[in-house]
Each structure stands twice: as structure tokens, then as C-alpha cells.
Design a protein around this motif. Structure first.
Motif, PDB file in Angstrom:
ATOM      1  N   LYS A  45      44.802  41.930  42.192  1.00 26.53           N
ATOM      2  CA  LYS A  45      45.407  42.341  43.456  1.00 26.53           C
ATOM      3  C   LYS A  45      44.910  43.705  43.910  1.00 26.53           C
ATOM      4  N   THR A  46      44.448  44.501  42.974  1.00 28.76           N
ATOM      5  CA  THR A  46      44.044  45.871  43.287  1.00 28.76           C
ATOM      6  C   THR A  46      42.560  46.135  43.061  1.00 28.76           C
ATOM      7  N   GLN A  47      41.874  45.207  42.366  1.00 26.77           N
ATOM      8  CA  GLN A  47      40.465  45.405  42.065  1.00 26.77           C
ATOM      9  C   GLN A  47      39.683  44.133  42.367  1.00 26.77           C
ATOM     10  N   THR A  48      38.394  44.307  42.614  1.00 25.16           N
ATOM     11  CA  THR A  48      37.503  43.179  42.868  1.00 25.16           C
ATOM     12  C   THR A  48      36.581  42.992  41.668  1.00 25.16           C
ATOM     13  N   PHE A  49      36.513  41.760  41.192  1.00 23.92           N
ATOM     14  CA  PHE A  49      35.677  41.461  40.035  1.00 23.92           C
ATOM     15  C   PHE A  49      34.612  40.438  40.413  1.00 23.92           C
ATOM     16  N   ASP A  50      33.466  40.532  39.752  1.00 22.62           N
ATOM     17  CA  ASP A  50      32.375  39.587  39.985  1.00 22.62           C
ATOM     18  C   ASP A  50      32.477  38.376  39.071  1.00 22.62           C
ATOM     19  N   LEU A  51      33.182  38.520  37.945  1.00 23.10           N
ATOM     20  CA  LEU A  51      33.344  37.399  37.014  1.00 23.10           C
ATOM     21  C   LEU A  51      34.533  37.689  36.100  1.00 23.10           C
ATOM     22  N   ILE A  52      35.237  36.620  35.706  1.00 22.48           N
ATOM     23  CA  ILE A  52      36.403  36.745  34.833  1.00 22.48           C
ATOM     24  C   ILE A  52      36.236  35.824  33.631  1.00 22.48           C
ATOM     25  N   ILE A  53      36.428  36.357  32.429  1.00 27.22           N
ATOM     26  CA  ILE A  53      36.499  35.549  31.218  1.00 27.22           C
ATOM     27  C   ILE A  53      37.979  35.443  30.859  1.00 27.22           C
ATOM     28  N   LEU A  54      38.495  34.229  30.816  1.00 21.95           N
ATOM     29  CA  LEU A  54      39.936  34.016  30.728  1.00 21.95           C
ATOM     30  C   LEU A  54      40.307  33.127  29.546  1.00 21.95           C
ATOM     31  N   ASP A  55      41.103  33.670  28.639  1.00 18.86           N
ATOM     32  CA  ASP A  55      41.598  32.887  27.508  1.00 18.86           C
ATOM     33  C   ASP A  55      42.712  31.950  27.992  1.00 18.86           C
ATOM     34  N   ILE A  56      42.728  30.736  27.469  1.00 15.74           N
ATOM     35  CA  ILE A  56      43.768  29.784  27.871  1.00 15.74           C
ATOM     36  C   ILE A  56      45.094  30.081  27.177  1.00 15.74           C
ATOM     37  N   MET A  57      45.054  30.442  25.913  1.00 14.29           N
ATOM     38  CA  MET A  57      46.276  30.679  25.140  1.00 14.29           C
ATOM     39  C   MET A  57      46.712  32.132  25.259  1.00 14.29           C
ATOM     40  N   LEU A  58      47.532  32.419  26.266  1.00 10.65           N
ATOM     41  CA  LEU A  58      48.041  33.775  26.482  1.00 10.65           C
ATOM     42  C   LEU A  58      49.540  33.800  26.151  1.00 10.65           C
ATOM     43  N   PRO A  59      50.100  34.953  25.808  1.00  8.84           N
ATOM     44  CA  PRO A  59      51.490  35.016  25.348  1.00  8.84           C
ATOM     45  C   PRO A  59      52.541  34.783  26.426  1.00  8.84           C
TER      46      PRO A  59
END
Length: 241
Positions: A45-59
Motif C-alpha cells: 500500500k505504501t511501496q512499489t515492488f517489481d517482484l514478490i516472492i511469497l510463501d504460502i504457509m504464513l502464520p
């Protein structure tokens, strides 16, 4: 690579450190991390990213839901990172908006290769020539004219139209609600010096009316302004649905 901004999302701090170190060694310097789904959603919401690596199992929120919410806000490439390796997990992840999928345990070189490949793909898309939407005229609720393709549709049916009639129609579409004398229309569309013969213009107007008017004898699109000439009635030159 230093100009790219990456976001790494995983609840394992040790894994984030390993990934960040590998990426920095390869030239990526603008790297941000998050250990929960909420933190990741707040960051975009506050920053712009060119790519995201996202783990599926988050707490807090699983990565699939995080991806769904991200896709309502951004089109940034997302690479899923997870210990799950079944085909259904992969299919689900890609279906809900992921761009790539890496399973744990992984080789850091593989992650870097996937990151670079997705960034190249995104760059290619960004630099590709944009298709210009064809200019379309809505003459009324059931008549559409496409300038570039030279097509007229009445009630979604393609209507055949000779070239000069179409040129006359397009000229009037591009100058809606403006009165043109027969002399002006002849010179603008035929490009010849007007010799006083009104028949050429009036015949083409009559033929056009038969193609696009609901009642050619009582035209509502191509109208005659007595003593002045013709005009095409159009509220908006290029209306959109």
C-alpha cells in the motif's frame, strides 16, 4: 539489477536472510522483507515492488489469500514459495494470480534464475508496443462504425459498404453535428473541384441511409438541413460501453 525493488515474504527469518544474501550477491540491492501476510499487504500500500516472492504457509493469512488481495491492487509478478509440492497446489497458486512456483527445499541459484526470468518477462510486456484501440463510432444504439477496419455493424450484423460511401460516412463521423454543403462534402471526400453536380453526393447519402437508418425516408442519423446541407447526428463522437 540494482534498480529492481523486491519483496520477500516468509515467516522463517533464517530463510529470508539466506534469500536476501543470495540476491544481494547477484546485484539486487533494493530488497524488503515481511514475515506475515498482513505486513506484506501493508507494504504494497505504501511501496512499489517489481517482484514478490511469497510463501504460502504464513502464520496469519495463507499466501493464497494474500495473493488474491494483492491482485485487486497490483499486477506485480508473484513467485510462490512453499514446502508443498503437489500439482494441485501449483495449479491453485497459478490460477489465483501467481506467476511462478518454487518448492522447498530450493537452490538459491534456481530462485535467482526464476526472479530474473519473471523480471525480463515483465520488462518485455512493459516495453511492448501498446495496441491502440480502434476508433469506434456509435451512431445510435444499434449502429457501430469502425474506422480502421472499414466495417459497419447494424444490430451486430456486418453491413457491406463501398469504399467511397464509407469515406463519406467516416468524414461525417469525425465532424459530428456540423453542417456541410454539397460542395464542401464533394471537395473533402472526393478531393476534386466542385463542378455543380449535386447528384454524386446526394446519391451516396441516399445509399448510406439505406444501410444505417431504421427508416431511410425519415432519417435520424444523416439528416438534411434545408438550404444548408447535411450533417451527421452524434451525441458523442466516440462513445464507450
Amino acid at each position: 539489477m540494482m534498480n529492481y525493488s523486491l519483496l520477500l515474504v516468509d515467516d522463517e527469518r533464517g530463510l529470508l536472510d539466506v534469500l536476501e544474501l543470495a540476491l544481494r550477491k547477484d546485484g539486487f540491492q533494493n530488497i524488503h522483507t515481511a514475515t506475515t501476510g498482513i505486513e506484506a499487504l501493508n507494504k504494497i500500500k505504501t511501496q512499489t515492488f517489481d517482484l514478490i516472492i511469497l510463501d504460502i504457509m504464513l502464520p496469519d493469512i495463507d499466501g493464497l489469500e494474500v495473493c488474491r488481495q494483492m491482485r485487486t491492487q497490483i499486477n506485480t509478478p508473484i513467485i510462490f514459495l512453499t514446502a508443498k509440492g503437489t500439482d494441485m497446489d501449483k495449479i491453485l497458486g497459478l490460477t489465483i494470480g501467481g506467476d511462478d512456483y518454487i518448492t522447498k527445499p530450493f537452490n538459491s541459484l534456481e530462485v535467482i534464475a526464476r526472479v530474473k526470468a519473471n523480471l525480463r518477462r515483465q520488462q518485455f510486456i512493459a516495453n511492448a508496443p501498446k495496441m491502440v484501440e480502434e476508433k469506434r463510432f456509435y451512431l445510435n444504439n444499434n449502429v457501430q462504425v469502425f474506422e480502421e477496419s472499414g466495417e459497419i455493424y447494424v444490430d451486430e450484423t456486418l453491413i457491406e459498404c463501398p469504399a467511397k460511401e464509407f469515406e463519406l460516412l467516416i468524414f461525417l463521423c469525425n465532424h459530428p453535428n456540423r453542417i456541410f454543403s454539397v460542395r464542401q462534402l464533394y471537395q473533402k471526400v472526393w478531393g476534386d473541384f466542385y463542378l455543380g453536380d449535386e447528384k454524386t453526393v446526394t446519391i451516396h447519402i441516399s445509399r448510406l441511409r439505406k444501410r444505417i437508418e431504421a427508416d431511410p425516408k425519415k432519417p435520424s442519423i444523416l439528416v438534411n438541413v434545408r438550404g444548408l446541407g447535411y450533417k451527421l447526428i452524434l451525441k458523442d463522437k466516440e462513445q464507450k460501453n
